[in-house]
Design an enzyme around this catalytic site. Structure first.
Site, short mmCIF file in Angstrom:
data_model
loop_
_atom_site.label_atom_id
_atom_site.label_comp_id
_atom_site.label_asym_id
_atom_site.label_seq_id
_atom_site.Cartn_x
_atom_site.Cartn_y
_atom_site.Cartn_z
CE LYS A 289 27.84 -41.43 49.38
NZ LYS A 289 27.67 -40.04 48.94
NE ARG A 363 33.85 -35.70 41.45
CZ ARG A 363 33.25 -34.61 41.92
NH1 ARG A 363 33.91 -33.46 41.97
NH2 ARG A 363 32.00 -34.65 42.34
N1 BES Z 1 27.40 -41.50 44.46
C1 BES Z 1 27.45 -40.18 44.96
C2 BES Z 1 26.41 -39.27 44.31
C3 BES Z 1 24.96 -39.55 44.61
C4 BES Z 1 24.34 -38.89 45.64
C5 BES Z 1 24.24 -40.41 43.83
C6 BES Z 1 22.99 -39.12 45.89
C7 BES Z 1 22.91 -40.63 44.07
C8 BES Z 1 22.29 -39.98 45.11
C9 BES Z 1 28.82 -39.57 44.68
O1 BES Z 1 29.89 -40.45 44.71
C10 BES Z 1 29.07 -38.57 45.76
O2 BES Z 1 29.20 -38.97 46.87
N2 BES Z 1 29.13 -37.30 45.38
C11 BES Z 1 29.38 -36.27 46.31
C12 BES Z 1 30.37 -35.32 45.70
C13 BES Z 1 30.92 -34.32 46.66
C14 BES Z 1 31.81 -35.00 47.66
C15 BES Z 1 31.67 -33.28 45.87
C16 BES Z 1 28.05 -35.57 46.59
O3 BES Z 1 27.25 -35.43 45.69
O4 BES Z 1 27.83 -35.22 47.74
MN MN Z 2 30.68 -40.74 46.64
#
Ligand code: BES
Ligand code: MN
Ligand code: ZN
Length: 511
Positions: A289, A363
């Site tokens: 990230k 997931r």
């Molecule tokens: N933990 C994150 C989701 C999240 C994002 C929670 C912002 C709270 C605030 C999750 O693990 C994630 O990174 N999801 C990705 C999924 C994507 C790679 C398909 C996302 O939402 O960008």
């Molecule tokens: Mn994630």
């Protein structure tokens, strides 16, 4: 904060502050607020001539929701201060508004440095609330609204304002006393469980890693009388929980699966199963990230915290219902040993997952836990997860969580519980097309779709581990927008929200 119930008149109660309320638009205060007003009048005690009436007449207090005024009582009653809080419009009144106004009033008292605060029970007999519910919500609000996370505050010890020691719940009507006492007791149990969840969310990720979370769960379980089983790497491998292991393999801090069981004696029947995403820190892994705001990913175990808090409360409330909490825990790190995009992971269910993004890790954890849940023949399963940024884009931050379900009746039950809990959930569709977007060329499915509809594809991914043999009524709550509160408002305080605990407890009470 100690909570006790007293059969007394609020205006005769000795405390650093007493809390009373007023609906919007009321010109002549009645009930307990009226009695305080009269006591704060000229010595002849004419109703409607006291300091509260004066505030209303001058237009300085309208009774708007969460409006507060502090009145100094000049020796006319034992308490030196009255905290007057607005209830808003009487036709919009609710249990959640009781929590809010109680939180607002107690936080004000804490800011003023009060140590002992007495409150009336907000809204008993109004808006369809009985005395027990009203007392429960009043106490919840008081404890939630004055919560503050202090584990790493070393230079402003106990003398800081904010530490109310005693909450006196004052009820003059003796016939309501037993109900008020029961409500105050359950309200304190609920609020302490929610505050425990908040503390886990707020705790830094160097202190709260998978094994540390499991230790907390074990200690809590021993205290409240839950059965607790922890799978370390060995047991995870024996159960072929490939999803949990894959996410955890890039971290120095190995993954865990915690199982908490509430099995009250003599209670039969299919259990409820709660599943909570427990990513103690989500860097995204190799699909890393951006560093801006990454620190908020310590809250990526908010679903796990909700299950933890709910199980604690359910045990303490001794609810006559079998409930199982499953908490898969991992830290998602980039590392030489980490899983990578392109890997194919064998899940516990046997499905093979092609990894597109290592940042779609939640997931992977949930899939194994949801499959594991089948052996319990549950009457219903609900998972809570901070799963997708897409859900935050769709529903907003701090506004609502998204709800998916494979069963209409179970969806309705969950929505009703969330509504009673004052926790917003909004139903989203589990369309088959989302399933088509996660078809893989090299394996059974892939772990992400394209940029669009990301909240739907994530839910459908989970559904692939629920459907078929042993399928149960299932609900998935994407609570990514409900990790942290940005402000102090009502019973919410800045930091971990503790979202989900009340809905889960409500489900165990009702379904
Ligand atoms: N933990 C994150 C989701 C999240 C994002 C929670 C912002 C709270 C605030 C999750 O693990 C994630 O990174 N999801 C990705 C999924 C994507 C790679 C398909 C996302 O939402 O960008
Ligand atoms: Mn994630
Ligand atoms: Zn995550």
């Amino acid at each position: 904060m100690n909570v006790s119930v007293h059969n007394k008149q609020i205006q005769a109660t000795a405390a650093d502050a007493i809390v009373v309320n007023l609906f919007e638009g009321v010109t002549r205060p009645g009930g307990a607020t009226g009695a305080v007003d009269t006591a704060l009048g000229s010595a002849d005690g004419i109703p409607g001539s006291g300091m509260i009436s004066r505030l209303i007449q001058l237009g300085d207090f309208k009774g708007r929701l969460n409006e507060v005024a502090v009145i100094y009582t000049q020796g006319l009653i034992p308490a030196p201060r009255v905290i007057l809080v607005g209830l808003g419009k009487s036709n919009e009144f609710s249990r959640d508004r009781v929590r809010q106004v109680s939180g607002t009033a107690f936080r004000k008292a804490a800011e003023l440095g009060c140590r002992t605060v007495a409150t009336i029970v907000h809204g008993a007999g109004v808006g369809g609330l009985d005395a027990r519910q009203a007392a429960e919500a009043t106490v919840e609000g008081a404890l939630l609204g004055t919560y503050s996370y202090r584990e790493y505050k070393t230079r402003d010890g106990e003398s800081t304002p904010g530490a109310i020691e005693t909450c006196l719940v004052v009820e003059y009507d003796a016939s309501k006393l037993a109900e008020v006492e029961a409500g105050a007791r359950s309200g304190a149990i609920l609020a302490r469980a929610i505050n425990a969840a908040r503390t886990l969310i707020n705790r830094p990720p160097n202190a709260l890693y998978p094994a540390a979370f499991a230790d907390e769960a074990q200690a809590m379980a021993a205290r409240v009388g839950l059965r607790c089983t922890v799978f370390a790497e060995k047991e995870l491998a024996e159960h072929r929980m490939g999803g949990i292991l894959a996410v955890g393999q890039g971290s120095q801090r190995p993954p865990r699966l915690v199982m908490l069981e509430h099995a009250p004696e003599g209670v039969e029947g299919a259990p409820l199963v709660f599943v909570g995403k427990g990513v103690t820190f989500d860097t995204g892994g190799v699909s890393i990230k951006p560093s801006d705001g990454m620190s908020s990913m310590k809250g990526d175990m908010s679903g796990a915290a909700a299950v933890f808090g709910a199980m604690q409360a359910i045990a303490e409330l001794k609810l006559p219902r079998r409930v199982i909490g499953l908490i898969p825990l991992a830290e998602n790190m980039p590392d030489g040993a980490a899983y990578r995009p392109g890997d194919v992971i064998s899940m516990m269910s046997g499905l093979k997952v092609e990894i597109i993004s290592t940042d779609a890790e939640g997931r992977m954890l949930l899939a194994d836990a949801l499959h594991y849940a089948k052996q319990f023949n549950p009457s219903g399963v609900i998972d809570l997860a901070t799963l997708t940024g897409a859900c935050v884009v769709a529903l907003g931050e701090g506004v609502a969580a998204g709800l998916f379900a494979n069963n209409e009746a179970w969806a309705e039950t969950v929505l009703r519980a969330a509504d009673a809990a004052g926790e917003r959930m909004w139903r989203l569709p589990l369309y088959r097309e989302y399933g088509e977007k996660i078809r893989s060329d090299s394996a059974d499915i892939k772990n992400t779709g394209d940029r669009n509809g990301g909240v739907g594809t994530s839910a459908y991914f989970l559904y692939r581990f629920v459907e078929g043999e042993g399928e149960y009524p299932w609900a998935h709550v994407d609570m990514a927008g409900m990790m942290f509160s940005k402000e102090n408002k009502g019973y919410q305080v800045k930091g971990g929200m503790g979202y989900g605990v009340r809905t889960l407890v409500e489900l165990a009470r009702q379904s």
